[in-house]
Design a protein around this motif. Sequence first.
Motif, mmCIF file in Angstrom:
data_model
loop_
_atom_site.group_PDB
_atom_site.id
_atom_site.type_symbol
_atom_site.label_atom_id
_atom_site.label_comp_id
_atom_site.label_asym_id
_atom_site.label_seq_id
_atom_site.Cartn_x
_atom_site.Cartn_y
_atom_site.Cartn_z
ATOM 1 N N ALA A 128 0.830 -1.208 0.000
ATOM 2 C CA ALA A 128 0.000 0.000 0.000
ATOM 3 C C ALA A 128 0.864 1.257 0.000
ATOM 4 N N ASP A 129 1.957 1.242 0.758
ATOM 5 C CA ASP A 129 2.866 2.392 0.788
ATOM 6 C C ASP A 129 3.382 2.705 -0.610
ATOM 7 N N VAL A 130 3.800 1.665 -1.325
ATOM 8 C CA VAL A 130 4.354 1.857 -2.664
ATOM 9 C C VAL A 130 3.254 2.266 -3.636
ATOM 10 N N ALA A 131 2.119 1.568 -3.575
ATOM 11 C CA ALA A 131 1.025 1.840 -4.516
ATOM 12 C C ALA A 131 0.500 3.267 -4.393
ATOM 13 N N THR A 132 0.518 3.805 -3.181
ATOM 14 C CA THR A 132 0.019 5.166 -2.978
ATOM 15 C C THR A 132 1.121 6.224 -3.075
ATOM 16 N N GLY A 133 2.373 5.769 -3.085
ATOM 17 C CA GLY A 133 3.490 6.717 -3.134
ATOM 18 C C GLY A 133 3.794 7.366 -1.804
ATOM 19 N N HIS A 134 3.222 6.842 -0.723
ATOM 20 C CA HIS A 134 3.456 7.384 0.619
ATOM 21 C C HIS A 134 4.368 6.437 1.383
ATOM 22 N N LEU A 135 5.658 6.543 1.106
ATOM 23 C CA LEU A 135 6.632 5.655 1.732
ATOM 24 C C LEU A 135 6.876 6.066 3.183
ATOM 25 N N PRO A 136 7.279 5.106 4.028
ATOM 26 C CA PRO A 136 7.643 5.468 5.409
ATOM 27 C C PRO A 136 8.725 6.540 5.403
ATOM 28 N N ASN A 137 8.686 7.399 6.398
ATOM 29 C CA ASN A 137 9.616 8.531 6.456
ATOM 30 C C ASN A 137 11.072 8.110 6.337
ATOM 31 N N HIS A 138 11.460 7.040 7.055
ATOM 32 C CA HIS A 138 12.866 6.643 7.014
ATOM 33 C C HIS A 138 13.258 6.130 5.636
ATOM 34 N N VAL A 139 12.340 5.540 4.895
ATOM 35 C CA VAL A 139 12.630 5.059 3.545
ATOM 36 C C VAL A 139 12.789 6.256 2.602
ATOM 37 N N SER A 140 11.895 7.219 2.710
ATOM 38 C CA SER A 140 12.008 8.433 1.890
ATOM 39 C C SER A 140 13.309 9.170 2.170
ATOM 40 N N ALA A 141 13.690 9.241 3.448
ATOM 41 C CA ALA A 141 14.936 9.926 3.811
ATOM 42 C C ALA A 141 16.147 9.211 3.220
ATOM 43 N N LEU A 142 16.177 7.880 3.314
ATOM 44 C CA LEU A 142 17.291 7.123 2.730
ATOM 45 C C LEU A 142 17.351 7.312 1.215
ATOM 46 N N ALA A 143 16.201 7.275 0.554
ATOM 47 C CA ALA A 143 16.150 7.462 -0.899
ATOM 48 C C ALA A 143 16.633 8.868 -1.265
ATOM 49 N N GLY A 144 16.227 9.857 -0.480
ATOM 50 C CA GLY A 144 16.672 11.230 -0.725
ATOM 51 C C GLY A 144 18.176 11.372 -0.558
ATOM 52 N N ASP A 145 18.729 10.751 0.487
ATOM 53 C CA ASP A 145 20.181 10.777 0.694
ATOM 54 C C ASP A 145 20.898 10.137 -0.485
ATOM 55 N N TYR A 146 20.353 9.035 -0.973
ATOM 56 C CA TYR A 146 20.974 8.338 -2.101
ATOM 57 C C TYR A 146 20.941 9.202 -3.364
ATOM 58 N N ARG A 147 19.791 9.844 -3.616
ATOM 59 C CA ARG A 147 19.687 10.736 -4.782
ATOM 60 C C ARG A 147 20.709 11.869 -4.691
ATOM 61 N N THR A 148 20.904 12.423 -3.501
ATOM 62 C CA THR A 148 21.872 13.489 -3.287
ATOM 63 C C THR A 148 23.292 12.999 -3.587
ATOM 64 N N GLN A 149 23.615 11.809 -3.113
ATOM 65 C CA GLN A 149 24.936 11.236 -3.370
ATOM 66 C C GLN A 149 25.152 10.988 -4.861
ATOM 67 N N GLU A 150 24.105 10.509 -5.549
ATOM 68 C CA GLU A 150 24.197 10.282 -6.999
ATOM 69 C C GLU A 150 24.453 11.594 -7.736
ATOM 70 N N ALA A 151 23.756 12.624 -7.322
ATOM 71 C CA ALA A 151 23.917 13.929 -7.981
ATOM 72 C C ALA A 151 25.336 14.450 -7.791
ATOM 73 N N ARG A 152 25.900 14.232 -6.611
ATOM 74 C CA ARG A 152 27.277 14.674 -6.354
ATOM 75 C C ARG A 152 28.280 13.929 -7.225
ATOM 76 N N ARG A 153 27.985 12.652 -7.497
ATOM 77 C CA ARG A 153 28.868 11.839 -8.327
ATOM 78 C C ARG A 153 28.656 12.085 -9.811
ATOM 79 N N GLY A 154 27.580 12.826 -10.138
ATOM 80 C CA GLY A 154 27.284 13.118 -11.538
ATOM 81 C C GLY A 154 26.578 12.006 -12.272
ATOM 82 N N HIS A 155 25.859 11.159 -11.541
ATOM 83 C CA HIS A 155 25.136 10.051 -12.180
ATOM 84 C C HIS A 155 23.738 10.472 -12.480
#
Length: 155
Positions: A128-155
Amino acid sequence: MRMSAKAEYAVRAMVELAAADAGALVKTDDLAKAQGIPAQFLVDILTNLRTDRLVRSHRGRDGGYELARPAADISIADVLRCIDGPLASVRDMGLGDLPYSGPTASLTDVWRALRASMRSVLEQTSLADVATGHLPNHVSALAGDYRTQEARRGH
């Protein structure tokens, strides 16, 4: 963690079922088309999911598949374990049975931390979390951190 195509397809199929209207049965072909999964491969996946009582099938012209319990009660980990077994294993051995000693002794705790980290994401994120796009806060935070790291690496 390496996820098999079968496990990834299973998660996608289950999220698609979670997004279906309540009480609606989804035909295998419709599910396969919606997610771009080879239909025959999907039949095998749905058989595994039915055996583990994650989905129910209904026969007949108006038949199809539905989740066996509410989407909020089925975690991503439930689906992955059904298809691929344990979430994280090292050479299919229990962590306490690994032959580490000397400078490698603390590797067991590294593997424990990895397993705990994966569990915190996969067990606490429901279909349900995935289907609605409302992920648990800690999952969203980890995904956001990962996106930030990817952007720094230029990926």
